[in-house]
Design a protein around this motif. Structure first.
Motif: not given
Length: 170
Positions: A126, A131-132, A134-136, A138-139
């Motif tokens: 992680y 950041a992009t 990490q967001t993806k 997490a989803t």
């Protein structure tokens, strides 16, 4: 009468030859397939994550190292876990409460080691994501269901993984 005996002998001989030539599975020997190595498992994980997260070459290299280390640790722990499970079963059948306690404590310790190996690999992975990404990342898995990486639902021994229960129905 002689024809019946000759015919029966011929049928028996042919049947025996057919039975002896039978194989299992894919038409080859009955040797079970060789399980994948930690490096092969890591390569599969990285390939999947590369597809999902568009990992760079540098990220792929780092992730491969992280997950190979994790899978090597998990393989060692798995071997120890099998030994502990056997010891537990032996203690149960021998009615040894101290043996059960010892085996149960060992299984608990090994489970902790599994969780730590997986969580540390996920943590380090992680940390190398943008950041992009990490967001993806997490989803990719609903909250509370485990992450999409090797320690998530498809990890070894986890839900949907080899040796684990099926994933929960959603």
């Amino acid at each position: 009468m002689k024809q019946n005996i000759l015919r029966d002998t011929l049928v028996a001989a042919l049947s025996a030859s057919f039975l002896c030539s039978q194989t299992t599975g894919s038409g080859t020997t009955s040797t079970p397939p060789t399980p994948p190595t930690p490096a092969e498992i890591a390569a599969n994980i990285v390939a999947r994550l590369t597809t999902l997260l568009d990992l760079t070459s540098a990220q792929q290299l780092t992730a491969t190292n992280l997950f190979t280390t994790e899978q090597t640790a998990l393989a060692t722990i798995s071997t120890s876990m099998q030994t502990a499970q056997t010891a537990l079963q032996t203690a149960v059948t021998a009615a040894s409460s101290s043996g059960v306690t010892t085996a149960a404590n060992q299984i608990g310790s090994l489970t902790t080691q599994q969780v730590l190996a997986t969580a540390n690999a996920d943590l380090a992975f992680y940390a190398i994501l943008t950041a992009t990404q990490q967001t993806k990342y997490a989803t990719l898995q609903p909250p509370g269901q485990g992450g999409p990486g090797p320690g998530g639902q498809g990890g070894p021994g986890g839900s949907g993984g080899p040796g684990g229960p099926p994933p929960p129905k959603q």
